[in-house]
Design a protein around this motif. Structure first.
Motif, PDB file in Angstrom:
ATOM      1  N   TYR A  61       0.693  -1.012  -0.096  1.00 61.43           N
ATOM      2  CA  TYR A  61      -0.276   0.078  -0.118  1.00 61.43           C
ATOM      3  C   TYR A  61       0.967   1.064   0.027  1.00 61.43           C
ATOM      4  O   TYR A  61       2.192   1.684   0.585  1.00 61.43           O
ATOM      5  CB  TYR A  61      -0.913   0.193   1.294  1.00 61.43           C
ATOM      6  CG  TYR A  61      -1.870  -1.071   1.486  1.00 61.43           C
ATOM      7  CD1 TYR A  61      -2.904  -1.260   0.450  1.00 61.43           C
ATOM      8  CD2 TYR A  61      -1.936  -1.943   2.337  1.00 61.43           C
ATOM      9  CE1 TYR A  61      -3.728  -1.944   0.857  1.00 61.43           C
ATOM     10  CE2 TYR A  61      -2.888  -2.339   2.576  1.00 61.43           C
ATOM     11  CZ  TYR A  61      -4.130  -3.123   1.465  1.00 61.43           C
ATOM     12  OH  TYR A  61      -5.014  -4.069   2.150  1.00 61.43           O
ATOM     13  N   SER A  62       0.018   2.393  -0.498  1.00 64.06           N
ATOM     14  CA  SER A  62       0.881   4.140  -0.689  1.00 64.06           C
ATOM     15  C   SER A  62       0.013   4.470   0.699  1.00 64.06           C
ATOM     16  O   SER A  62      -1.060   4.139   0.178  1.00 64.06           O
ATOM     17  CB  SER A  62       0.955   4.308  -1.569  1.00 64.06           C
ATOM     18  OG  SER A  62       0.403   4.818  -2.183  1.00 64.06           O
ATOM     19  N   ASN A  64      -2.777   7.152   0.786  1.00 61.87           N
ATOM     20  CA  ASN A  64      -4.375   6.971   0.194  1.00 61.87           C
ATOM     21  C   ASN A  64      -3.692   8.316  -0.985  1.00 61.87           C
ATOM     22  O   ASN A  64      -3.992   7.927  -1.847  1.00 61.87           O
ATOM     23  CB  ASN A  64      -5.178   7.464   0.416  1.00 61.87           C
ATOM     24  CG  ASN A  64      -5.389   6.852   2.134  1.00 61.87           C
ATOM     25  OD1 ASN A  64      -6.081   6.937   3.208  1.00 61.87           O
ATOM     26  ND2 ASN A  64      -5.343   5.303   1.801  1.00 61.87           N
ATOM     27  N   GLY A  66      -0.818   9.115  -2.702  1.00 64.24           N
ATOM     28  CA  GLY A  66      -0.515   8.876  -3.236  1.00 64.24           C
ATOM     29  C   GLY A  66       1.267   9.202  -2.534  1.00 64.24           C
ATOM     30  O   GLY A  66       1.584   9.522  -1.612  1.00 64.24           O
ATOM     31  N   THR A  94      -4.969   9.287  -8.160  1.00 65.39           N
ATOM     32  CA  THR A  94      -6.071   8.008  -7.903  1.00 65.39           C
ATOM     33  C   THR A  94      -6.108   7.572  -9.172  1.00 65.39           C
ATOM     34  O   THR A  94      -4.946   7.825 -10.557  1.00 65.39           O
ATOM     35  CB  THR A  94      -7.274   9.723  -8.629  1.00 65.39           C
ATOM     36  OG1 THR A  94      -6.829  10.296 -10.106  1.00 65.39           O
ATOM     37  CG2 THR A  94      -7.216  10.625  -8.146  1.00 65.39           C
ATOM     38  N   GLY A 255      -8.605  12.826  -0.269  1.00 61.34           N
ATOM     39  CA  GLY A 255      -7.794  11.612   0.045  1.00 61.34           C
ATOM     40  C   GLY A 255      -8.365  10.785   1.048  1.00 61.34           C
ATOM     41  O   GLY A 255      -8.409   9.546   1.072  1.00 61.34           O
ATOM     42  N   GLN A 258     -10.450   9.353  -0.142  1.00 60.71           N
ATOM     43  CA  GLN A 258      -9.550   7.786  -1.427  1.00 60.71           C
ATOM     44  C   GLN A 258      -9.648   6.437  -0.736  1.00 60.71           C
ATOM     45  O   GLN A 258      -9.875   5.027  -1.441  1.00 60.71           O
ATOM     46  CB  GLN A 258      -8.712   7.601  -2.165  1.00 60.71           C
ATOM     47  CG  GLN A 258      -7.158   6.964  -2.514  1.00 60.71           C
ATOM     48  CD  GLN A 258      -7.264   7.135  -4.056  1.00 60.71           C
ATOM     49  OE1 GLN A 258      -8.316   7.353  -4.739  1.00 60.71           O
ATOM     50  NE2 GLN A 258      -6.003   8.178  -3.977  1.00 60.71           N
ATOM     51  N   GLU A 259      -9.920   5.955   0.744  1.00 61.53           N
ATOM     52  CA  GLU A 259      -9.905   4.374   1.673  1.00 61.53           C
ATOM     53  C   GLU A 259     -10.588   3.613   0.774  1.00 61.53           C
ATOM     54  O   GLU A 259     -10.503   2.814   0.950  1.00 61.53           O
ATOM     55  CB  GLU A 259     -10.114   5.205   2.598  1.00 61.53           C
ATOM     56  CG  GLU A 259      -9.509   3.460   3.779  1.00 61.53           C
ATOM     57  CD  GLU A 259      -8.156   3.322   3.424  1.00 61.53           C
ATOM     58  OE1 GLU A 259      -8.593   2.264   3.435  1.00 61.53           O
ATOM     59  OE2 GLU A 259      -7.365   3.148   3.538  1.00 61.53           O
ATOM     60  N   SER A 263      -8.003   2.410  -1.741  1.00 63.84           N
ATOM     61  CA  SER A 263      -7.476   3.019  -1.085  1.00 63.84           C
ATOM     62  C   SER A 263      -5.550   3.441  -1.572  1.00 63.84           C
ATOM     63  O   SER A 263      -5.877   4.298  -0.674  1.00 63.84           O
ATOM     64  CB  SER A 263      -6.719   0.985  -0.371  1.00 63.84           C
ATOM     65  OG  SER A 263      -5.947   1.610   0.984  1.00 63.84           O
ATOM     66  N   CYS A 264      -5.543   3.314  -2.586  1.00 67.13           N
ATOM     67  CA  CYS A 264      -4.655   3.667  -3.025  1.00 67.13           C
ATOM     68  C   CYS A 264      -4.384   3.016  -4.392  1.00 67.13           C
ATOM     69  O   CYS A 264      -4.512   2.179  -5.019  1.00 67.13           O
ATOM     70  CB  CYS A 264      -3.205   4.078  -2.484  1.00 67.13           C
ATOM     71  SG  CYS A 264      -1.941   1.770  -2.058  1.00 67.13           S
ATOM     72  N   THR A 267       0.711   0.504  -6.506  1.00 67.90           N
ATOM     73  CA  THR A 267       1.879   1.452  -6.459  1.00 67.90           C
ATOM     74  C   THR A 267       2.849   1.259  -7.982  1.00 67.90           C
ATOM     75  O   THR A 267       4.061   2.452  -7.595  1.00 67.90           O
ATOM     76  CB  THR A 267       2.718   0.635  -5.193  1.00 67.90           C
ATOM     77  OG1 THR A 267       1.181   0.855  -4.220  1.00 67.90           O
ATOM     78  CG2 THR A 267       4.380   1.064  -4.589  1.00 67.90           C
ATOM     79  N   GLN A 270       2.550   3.287 -10.058  1.00 67.78           N
ATOM     80  CA  GLN A 270       2.857   5.553  -9.598  1.00 67.78           C
ATOM     81  C   GLN A 270       4.509   5.520  -9.494  1.00 67.78           C
ATOM     82  O   GLN A 270       4.661   6.470  -9.922  1.00 67.78           O
ATOM     83  CB  GLN A 270       2.397   5.294  -7.954  1.00 67.78           C
ATOM     84  CG  GLN A 270       0.996   5.428  -7.773  1.00 67.78           C
ATOM     85  CD  GLN A 270       1.246   5.712  -6.428  1.00 67.78           C
ATOM     86  OE1 GLN A 270       0.380   7.341  -6.039  1.00 67.78           O
ATOM     87  NE2 GLN A 270       0.538   4.702  -5.038  1.00 67.78           N
TER      88      GLN A 270
END
Length: 386
Positions: A61-62, A64, A66, A94, A255, A258-259, A263-264, A267, A270
């Motif tokens: 996970y990152s 939320n 970014g 997003t 943000g 987003q959860e 969630s995110c 990764t 990104q």
């Protein structure tokens, strides 16, 4: 079984999807000018960055909003390209531009609130609002005004439930690019009515001979939410990375929301986006130049056929007037006939709003041969709708 939500049932499917599914159902080759799917691959360094992230196990996970590297790179990008001065805490990464719009809606709208949206405009604007039990109020972009929104007409649409106006430049489906004077007037309109201005700038780096201007450069009261995407600029449609930029309190709320949605963002995707922003940009210019060449070839072909269209100054679409070809046949039915008889798939204008009847959107994201073959097929439909 128990019923589905009324709001879910009320969402109207996209007419573009209807054409796409009909094309797939034929089981035969067809010329696809119906979707905005770039014919290019992402640059090699972008793909390598995604692969390296997976190889290094960067799959957790990152935050939320970014990863810090991407948010910092986006701060640099919006300053350099868009003239927007923002901090990293004003940026939310997003899952594509579509989720950025959904987060913007969810952050500012309550059930029953109204948003002014362009007509013609991307159909997903209204679809997402219906999901949230909100009301899309179309504002007409008329040929007699060069498809430029008229503030006087907008004034008549404002009610006590109006919470935002959505502005899209460069426009999907029109290809029009709004000038600084118009955008400043729209920001002042939003400020005057104490409403948000959501600016969809998905095609901000795809313009032809005219500058792209971000409405946020005129924002003095914190009313602008700017939405961007990697999908078109970097040919990363399936990678699903976008971002929104707004006032700090708005970004913090987005943000948080987003959860429960995703969630995110993926990764490794990104990290690919960081490489897209910080690496060589020649791939972006090569694609932009290719789209401009396709635009010019398409306009020349339509001119030879005597078929009217709106000259696009941005994005990669042509808004084509097929009323003389449709006759009294609704354009969505005519588009299905075009697919059946000429194996050419286009976006029926009616799906972009009521004023799109009699028009079609041609995607210049297809390669040159398909663009020319598709227009030739349209030319062979003379009289087919009568």
């Amino acid at each position: 079984m128990p019923r589905v939500a009324l709001s879910a049932d009320a969402v109207q499917p996209s007419g573009i999807r209807r054409v796409m599914e009909a094309a797939w159902a034929t089981g035969k080759p067809f010329v696809g000018m119906h979707v905005g799917e770039p014919s290019f691959r992402p640059a090699a360094h972008v793909l390598e960055a995604a692969g390296e992230a997976y190889a290094r196990g960067l799959t957790q996970y990152s935050a939320n909003a970014g990863i810090p590297e991407l948010r910092a790179a986006l701060v640099d990008k919006v300053a350099r390209v868009n003239g927007i001065e923002a901090g990293a805490d004003q940026v939310v990464v997003t899952a594509g531009g579509a989720e950025a719009l959904l987060l913007a809606y969810a952050t500012i709208l309550d059930a029953g609130d109204e948003v002014l949206i362009p007509d013609p405009g991307w159909p997903n604007y209204a679809m997402a609002m219906t999901m949230l039990d909100c009301v899309a109020v179309p504002y007409r972009l008329a040929p007699e005004h060069a498809f430029v929104p008229q503030v006087e007409a907008l004034e008549a649409l404002v009610t006590e439930r109006t919470r935002a106006i959505l502005v899209n430049s460069p426009s999907n489906p029109l290809g029009t690019v709004l000038d600084a004077q118009t955008l400043e007037a729209l920001v002042r309109f939003a400020e005057r009515h104490d409403i948000w201005l959501i600016s969809d700038e998905c095609y901000d780096e795809l313009t032809y001979g005219v500058p792209h201007v971000s409405p946020a450069v005129f924002d003095t009261a914190g009313v602008v939410i700017s939405v961007f995407s990697f999908s078109k600029t970097y040919a990363m449609t399936g990678v699903r990375v976008g971002y929104l930029v707004g006032p700090r309190a708005l970004a913090a709320a987005a943000g948080k929301l987003q959860e429960p949605v995703v969630s995110c963002v993926n990764t490794p995707a990104q990290h690919a986006a960081v490489a897209a922003l910080t690496g060589p940009q020649d791939h972006v210019e090569q694609m932009r130049a290719a789209y401009e060449r396709r635009r010019d070839l398409a306009m020349d072909a339509l001119d030879r056929l005597g078929i009217p269209y709106v000259r696009p100054e941005g994005a990669f679409y042509l808004w084509v007037d097929v009323r003389a070809l449709c006759g009294d046949t609704p354009v969505d039915e005519w588009a299905l006939r075009l697919l059946e008889e000429q194996a050419v798939a286009v976006g029926p204008g009616q799906t972009f709003g009521a004023s799109g009847e009699g028009w079609v959107r041609l995607s210049l994201a297809a390669d040159e041969a398909d663009v020319l073959a598709g227009i030739a097929g349209i030319g062979r439909m003379r009289g087919a709708g009568r």
